[in-house]
Design a protein around this motif. Structure first.
Motif, PDB file in Angstrom:
ATOM      1  N   THR A   1      22.455  29.641   9.235  1.00  0.00           N
ATOM      2  CA  THR A   1      22.207  31.077   9.117  1.00  0.00           C
ATOM      3  C   THR A   1      20.734  31.238   8.802  1.00  0.00           C
ATOM      4  O   THR A   1      20.103  30.317   8.295  1.00  0.00           O
ATOM      5  N   PRO A   2      20.181  32.423   9.061  1.00  0.00           N
ATOM      6  CA  PRO A   2      18.784  32.646   8.694  1.00  0.00           C
ATOM      7  C   PRO A   2      18.604  32.778   7.183  1.00  0.00           C
ATOM      8  O   PRO A   2      17.509  33.073   6.716  1.00  0.00           O
ATOM      9  N   ASP A   3      19.662  32.585   6.409  1.00  0.00           N
ATOM     10  CA  ASP A   3      19.557  32.640   4.956  1.00  0.00           C
ATOM     11  C   ASP A   3      20.004  31.283   4.415  1.00  0.00           C
ATOM     12  O   ASP A   3      21.185  30.951   4.452  1.00  0.00           O
TER      13      ASP A   3
ATOM     14  N   GLN B   1      20.907  40.054   0.068  1.00  0.00           N
ATOM     15  CA  GLN B   1      21.396  39.539   1.343  1.00  0.00           C
ATOM     16  C   GLN B   1      22.005  40.681   2.131  1.00  0.00           C
ATOM     17  O   GLN B   1      22.620  41.576   1.547  1.00  0.00           O
TER      18      GLN B   1
ATOM     19  N   GLU C   1      23.363  36.591   8.944  1.00  0.00           N
ATOM     20  CA  GLU C   1      23.007  36.850   7.548  1.00  0.00           C
ATOM     21  C   GLU C   1      21.512  36.703   7.380  1.00  0.00           C
ATOM     22  O   GLU C   1      20.915  35.757   7.878  1.00  0.00           O
ATOM     23  N   LYS C   2      20.922  37.661   6.679  1.00  0.00           N
ATOM     24  CA  LYS C   2      19.498  37.559   6.411  1.00  0.00           C
ATOM     25  C   LYS C   2      19.261  37.926   4.948  1.00  0.00           C
ATOM     26  O   LYS C   2      20.189  38.302   4.241  1.00  0.00           O
ATOM     27  N   ASN C   3      18.019  37.803   4.519  1.00  0.00           N
ATOM     28  CA  ASN C   3      17.751  38.206   3.143  1.00  0.00           C
ATOM     29  C   ASN C   3      16.327  38.711   2.988  1.00  0.00           C
ATOM     30  O   ASN C   3      15.429  38.317   3.725  1.00  0.00           O
TER      31      ASN C   3
END
Lengths: 310, 370
Positions: free
Chosen positions: B277-279, A172, A188-190
């Motif tokens: 969130t994109p997660d 992440q 937040e991305k992963n």
């Protein structure tokens, strides 16, 4: 022809009165009854079945005047007027008045040519106002639609986290975004990292280095075919959900997207489900101490070929 | 006209006001015209759905306006302001939950209304235009659902929108433009929220009001279709006016719907997931129940690959839409009895059964995901 109001009503044995009212059937839109004013002896309701012929101002009945007189008197309170009821298209069906009610056309309105001219002028003015607005309005709405692509390297973690070969490990990270006038924000991305064995690497690269280009075709980065770390964009190439590394009963350890159940192996190849292409590889570099950097790219989902949008 | 005879007593203030307005706009005539509409074959419970939809829309508008007193349509406040409505504002949980369940009721009643019209053959000449405008209204209702659940900005909102817009992206030629237009960029963010908000609270309500007005106007032009059985004489014998019997049934229907929505809001109030969130973490994205069948059928193997996916997400729904649009122009047989229209009956049963089947299988599928 429909019987008209004020028509004389003639029986087999002579005239009995005149049509004072006409009764419509609300469902069939036909005249169902006449109300005959009996020359001072009240009103009678006569069904249309009793009518023999209808001429311009005369209605002839099949019955005699005494038969008509024996009919029950007309009951006004059982009816409403046309103005008080909604019957679709009645005006088109009813032609019972003995004449028309007219309103004079104003003197200035009698020049037909000018009316057409003004009608056209109205449209033209409308276009004159509306057309110049189309482009600015579209541009106004389209302002944020096509942002330029960003090829920054982002640090996402350390390879120390990856313990086993050919297993998906989620990394992440935060990415800063700047939308319109808003202050920079973090989202937040992963991505999924796989430390690939040579057989998996061979499946991915097929013996060739992988080159990434930007929109203009300029080379951005090349993933070397013998570098063991693979970074997959966290976005499922089917319809953009987020996939996970899961144990599958038959296929073993796989990438599984919980949305539409696309399944991929550690090399990103589609094993099952609706996905049209393998998982998207990202440019990756790993430094000597194991720090991983990627270029955050997203590709359009649902297409066989990759189209980069982020 | 049935003016009340003067009784000699002085008119009250209310009567004076009524007379004042009546003299200027013809209130009595207007009311008579509205209420005295012949319903061929008499009032029926099957006819209540149109009025119920109008009622639900009114309540959605009311609760929607109330929610906007606290809701803030920005990516960093939408979630918190929705939580504030749910947890801090008095009765906020009820109004928001009513709005939420109201949307489900709307979709159900639209389905019932369309089914009734379809099964009764009421889309046939001369009512083709009512049907067409009705289809537009159906699209607007689905648009309300789709734009509405992004607004709380929780995980469900984010992912349903992500997938929904990706589906739109698959439209030929215009897809990419439409998707970017809706998202206001390449990925969902503040611009997306702003756009969905404006569409949800301004564009769609305005369109719905205009089209519902047109729908009613066209309905009044053509008149109610009435039952599909019975001779003209039988129909005439049973015919009554819109007021009071049909209106009474409509009002009872509204009360029942109101009670159901309130009960759902009370027992199953809205609970937000985590902030978007994109997660997604451990969350398994899933759309609202009325899009579940669509979601589930996209899982099918036959809709895999680029073409299969186009077929499943754009091709089939568009084909169904086009069929519905063309229906009154191809089905020109004046027979309205559903039991003498086997193709129509089979079509309806198959469509309804498959929607049910896919919805149920999507729900069953949930258990196998963890």
């Amino acid at each position: 022809m429909q019987p008209q109001l004020k028509s004389k009503v003639r029986c087999t044995d002579g005239e009995v009165g005149e049509v004072s009212k006409v009764i419509m059937d609300p469902l069939s839109h036909d005249v169902s009854h006449l109300v005959v004013s009996m020359n001072g002896e009240g009103e009678r309701q006569v069904p249309m079945g009793a009518v023999l012929t209808v001429a311009n101002d005369v209605v002839e009945l099949r019955s005699s005047s005494s038969e008509i007189l024996r009919l029950p008197p007309f009951m006004r309170e059982d009816y409403v007027t046309l103005h008080e009821v909604e019957i679709p298209g009645l005006e088109r069906h009813i032609h019972v008045t003995p004449g028309e009610v007219l309103v004079p056309f104003p003197e200035l309105e009698r020049n037909v040519k000018r009316r057409i001219f003004f009608a056209k002028l109205t449209y033209a003015t409308g276009l004159f106002i509306g057309l110049p607005l189309v482009f600015p309005v579209m541009k106004f709405l389209m302002k944020p639609m096509y942002a330029s692509l960003d090829n920054r390297w982002l640090k996402i973690g350390n390879t120390g986290k990856v313990k086993t070969d050919d297993v998906g490990v989620q990394f992440q990270y935060k990415r800063t975004v700047k939308e319109a006038y808003l202050p920079e924000a973090e989202i937040e991305k992963n991505v999924w990292l796989v430390k690939a064995t040579s057989s998996v690497l061979e499946k991915v690269y097929q013996g060739k280095d992988m080159e990434f280009r930007d929109a203009t075709g300029r080379a951005v980065w090349t993933n070397k075919k013998d570098m063991p770390y693979l970074a997959f964009s966290g976005k499922c190439p089917h319809l953009g959900c987020a996939f996970k590394w899961r144990k599958h009963k038959v296929l073993g350890q796989v990438f599984l997207c919980p949305c539409h159940l696309s399944i991929y192996d550690a090399s990103g190849k589609v094993l099952d489900g609706p996905a049209p292409r393998p998982l998207d590889l990202l440019p990756i570099q790993v430094s000597a101490n194991g720090d991983v950097q990627i270029i955050d790219m997203e590709f359009k989902a649902g297409t066989k070929s990759q189209t980069r949008i982020v | 006209m049935n003016d009340t005879p003067s009784s000699g007593a002085q008119p009250t203030v209310a009567e004076k006001v009524f007379t004042f307005v009546d003299e200027r706009v013809g209130l009595k005539l207007l009311a008579a015209k509205m209420l005295n509409e012949a319903v061929p074959g008499g009032s029926r419970w099957a006819y209540v759905f149109g009025s119920i939809l109008l009622f639900i829309f009114g309540m959605q508008a009311l609760t929607g306006v109330l929610l906007m007193f606290y809701y803030v349509p920005t990516a960093d406040h939408a979630y918190a302001s929705t939580q504030f409505i749910l947890h801090d504002v008095d009765y906020g949980w009820f109004l928001l939950s009513y709005h939420f369940w109201g949307s489900s009721a709307m979709v159900l009643c639209v389905f019932a209304h369309m089914s009734q019209v379809f099964l009764w053959g009421a889309y046939k000449k001369p009512r083709e235009l009512i049907w067409l405008v009705g289809l537009l209204l159906f699209a607007i209702v689905m648009g309300f659902g789709f734009t509405g659940y992004l607004l709380p900005w929780d995980q469900r909102a984010y992912w349903a929108t992500t997938v929904g817009v990706e589906i739109m992206d698959k439209m030929p030629v215009l897809g990419d433009f439409m998707a970017r237009f809706l998202k206001g960029g390449a990925t969902p963010g503040q611009m997306t929220l702003s756009r969905f908000f404006v569409i949800h609270v301004m564009v769609l309500p305005a369109s719905l009001i205009a089209l519902a007005g047109l729908h009613l106007f066209l309905f009044r032009c053509a008149g109610p279709a009435g039952p599909f059985r019975g001779t003209p004489t039988e129909l005439k014998a049973k015919t009554d006016y819109f007021f009071p019997r049909q209106i009474w049934k409509d009002v009872v229907g509204m009360a029942v719907v109101f009670a159901c929505i309130s009960a759902m809001a009370f027992w199953e109030p809205v609970v937000l997931l985590e902030e978007a969130t994109p997660d997604p973490g451990d969350y398994h994205p899933e759309p609202e129940w009325y899009f579940l069948f669509m979601f589930q059928h996209l899982r099918l193997k036959m809709f895999s690959g680029e073409f299969g996916q186009f077929l499943g997400s754009i091709g089939l729904p568009s084909a169904l839409g086009i069929m519905l649009v063309l229906l009154p122009f191809f089905d020109r047989d004046s027979e309205r009895n559903i039991f003498k229209r086997p193709l129509a009956l089979i079509g309806w049963v198959v469509l309804t059964a498959s929607i049910l089947l896919f919805t149920v299988s999507a729900i069953i599928n949930r258990d196998f995901l963890d």
